[in-house]
Design an enzyme around this catalytic site. Sequence first.
Site, PDB file in Angstrom:
ATOM      1  N   GLY A  70     -27.633  19.423 -31.430  1.00 20.28           N
ATOM      2  CA  GLY A  70     -27.843  20.457 -32.477  1.00 20.28           C
ATOM      3  C   GLY A  70     -28.643  21.676 -31.878  1.00 20.28           C
ATOM      4  N   THR A  71     -29.468  21.369 -31.125  1.00 20.00           N
ATOM      5  CA  THR A  71     -30.324  22.506 -30.611  1.00 20.00           C
ATOM      6  C   THR A  71     -29.499  23.445 -29.876  1.00 20.00           C
ATOM      7  OG1 THR A  71     -32.486  21.210 -30.449  1.00 20.00           O
ATOM      8  CG2 THR A  71     -32.394  22.883 -29.205  1.00 20.00           C
ATOM      9  N   ASN A 150     -34.441  19.773 -43.085  1.00 21.48           N
ATOM     10  CA  ASN A 150     -34.556  18.231 -42.592  1.00 21.48           C
ATOM     11  C   ASN A 150     -35.961  17.718 -43.138  1.00 21.48           C
ATOM     12  OD1 ASN A 150     -35.361  20.979 -40.912  1.00 21.48           O
ATOM     13  ND2 ASN A 150     -36.635  19.375 -39.524  1.00 21.48           N
ATOM     14  N   GLN A 178     -28.358  18.198 -40.473  1.00 18.21           N
ATOM     15  CA  GLN A 178     -28.850  16.999 -41.457  1.00 18.21           C
ATOM     16  C   GLN A 178     -27.618  16.518 -42.457  1.00 18.21           C
ATOM     17  OE1 GLN A 178     -31.348  14.919 -41.212  1.00 18.21           O
ATOM     18  NE2 GLN A 178     -32.578  16.045 -39.753  1.00 18.21           N
ATOM     19  N   ALA A 199     -24.803  14.167 -33.122  1.00 15.70           N
ATOM     20  CA  ALA A 199     -24.075  13.006 -33.442  1.00 15.70           C
ATOM     21  C   ALA A 199     -25.235  12.068 -33.912  1.00 15.70           C
ATOM     22  CB  ALA A 199     -23.475  12.338 -32.267  1.00 15.70           C
ATOM     23  N   HIS A 200     -26.423  12.060 -33.118  1.00 17.01           N
ATOM     24  CA  HIS A 200     -27.523  11.056 -33.293  1.00 17.01           C
ATOM     25  C   HIS A 200     -28.039  11.110 -34.855  1.00 17.01           C
ATOM     26  CE1 HIS A 200     -31.436  13.306 -32.916  1.00 17.01           C
ATOM     27  NE2 HIS A 200     -30.616  14.226 -32.601  1.00 17.01           N
ATOM     28  N   CYS A 328     -40.810  16.453 -34.076  1.00 13.47           N
ATOM     29  CA  CYS A 328     -41.786  16.960 -33.154  1.00 13.47           C
ATOM     30  C   CYS A 328     -43.361  16.452 -33.646  1.00 13.47           C
ATOM     31  CB  CYS A 328     -41.770  18.300 -32.811  1.00 13.47           C
ATOM     32  SG  CYS A 328     -41.325  19.331 -34.291  1.00 13.47           S
TER      33      CYS A 328
HETATM   34  C1  LIG Z   1     -32.075  20.663 -39.107  1.00 14.06           C
HETATM   35  C2  LIG Z   1     -31.937  20.291 -37.494  1.00 14.06           C
HETATM   36  N1  LIG Z   1     -31.602  21.174 -36.836  1.00 14.06           N
HETATM   37  C3  LIG Z   1     -31.702  20.914 -35.413  1.00 14.06           C
HETATM   38  C4  LIG Z   1     -31.984  19.857 -34.860  1.00 14.06           C
HETATM   39  C5  LIG Z   1     -31.972  19.385 -33.463  1.00 14.06           C
HETATM   40  O1  LIG Z   1     -30.947  18.554 -33.048  1.00 14.06           O
HETATM   41  P1  LIG Z   1     -30.566  17.958 -31.638  1.00 14.06           P
HETATM   42  O2  LIG Z   1     -31.769  16.584 -31.954  1.00 14.06           O
HETATM   43  O3  LIG Z   1     -29.369  17.231 -31.787  1.00 14.06           O
HETATM   44  O4  LIG Z   1     -30.890  18.922 -30.716  1.00 14.06           O
HETATM   45  C6  LIG Z   1     -32.617  18.597 -35.979  1.00 14.06           C
HETATM   46  C7  LIG Z   1     -33.012  17.423 -35.318  1.00 14.06           C
HETATM   47  O5  LIG Z   1     -34.207  17.333 -35.596  1.00 14.06           O
HETATM   48  C8  LIG Z   1     -32.417  19.247 -37.222  1.00 14.06           C
HETATM   49  O6  LIG Z   1     -32.928  18.348 -38.118  1.00 14.06           O
END
Ligand SMILES: Cc1ncc(COP(=O)(O)O)c(C=O)c1O
Length: 379
Positions: A70-71, A150, A178, A199-200, A328
């Site tokens: 996602g990041t 989230n 989410q 995916a996780h 985090c």
């Molecule tokens: C809303 C949201 N965006 C982005 C992320 C980051 O995703 P990833 O861990 O797949 O990089 C998270 C993960 O905590 C999230 O909850």
Amino acid sequence: MKVYLDNAATTPLDPEVFEAMKPYMLEDFGNPSSTHAHGRKVRAAIESARKKIAELLNCTPGEIIFTSGGTEADNAIINGSVKTFGIKHAISSPIEHHAVEHTLNVLARQNSIELHYVNHNTNGHVDLEHLQSLLKQFPGSLVSLMHANNEIGNLLDLKQVGEMCAEVKSYLHSDAVQTMGHYVHDLRMMQVSSLAAGAHKFHGPKGVGFMYIRKDKKINPLVHGGAQERNMRGGTENTYGIIGLAKALEVAYRDMAIHEAQIKKLKQRMIDRLREQIPGVGFHGDSANVEGSLYTVLNVSLPESEENDMLLFNLDLQGISVSGGSACSSGANTGSHVLNALYPNSKRGAIRFSFSKYNTPEEIDFVVEKLASFFPVKV
Ligand SMILES: Cc1ncc(COP(=O)(O)O)c(C=O)c1O
């Protein structure tokens, strides 16, 4: 008893997903860019994973680009849309995930964009009237608003916001990390330019995700290199991750109705038990609205107490894994930028419980009992 109620941070891999991944870890190891048989076999599997995801989301395979999660998807889309379309203004919110918030902040510090924050109402919902006025003031901007928060589980009406953005030709990106795998995303029914997913969060593997980019909103890549992902993201594909991602989404869609009902029951049970056993308990955002919020998240607001700073630590000692905010800050109640923005002077405690299909009513009762023991009823 060990209880895991931090599924918004990450979810356990579904064994069915692992079985689908295994051959691509052992036998089918070819590089999908190789033109020989070993490579072609893996290429075919990746393309069928892409097709499967596109079918589930009602879009075309060319609109799905695999990433490391996602990041990366958020970073690629935000940077790419600003550069590709020469965008000068961005509209977002201070309660976005850091993957969005920090990326926008960097662009604003570099003077690439001017950043405007939309207001929220007291429940943490986006003030749509304020959004409308920002859209009118800054037409053609990048709008980045998450589908579900989230930390507090508030949901955004993407269909409505998509229409508002389309009217002024703004680029709407939504972090759907989410909600992916927990709700049906019908992308032909929404005017969303892009989505980010990982995916996780739905029982798939870590380190893999995807971006949906509408075919008329194609952007320049963030990661340059080979011609992988139709020149949209260089680098040898995370082949077994991609296979696992597609399988996890397929399983999530197949069983969605059952799991949604089961998890909503767990969430309601927790709300009821907490109200019975902890006087003065409350809920952050809209998360106690079981039908109207992200059903996997419940953010509990606890009465002011000296215990609050140690809550996560003490629950951890009892075998209970939960979070105070996003991942985090798991394990250390360092404060969450979301709760600080919405409840600036609150001294109440905060715990985010997040559920999955693997949780049970017994676990909920155990957790509430342990938590209530830190807030004895005064007689
Ligand atoms: C809303 C949201 N965006 C982005 C992320 C980051 O995703 P990833 O861990 O797949 O990089 C998270 C993960 O905590 C999230 O909850």
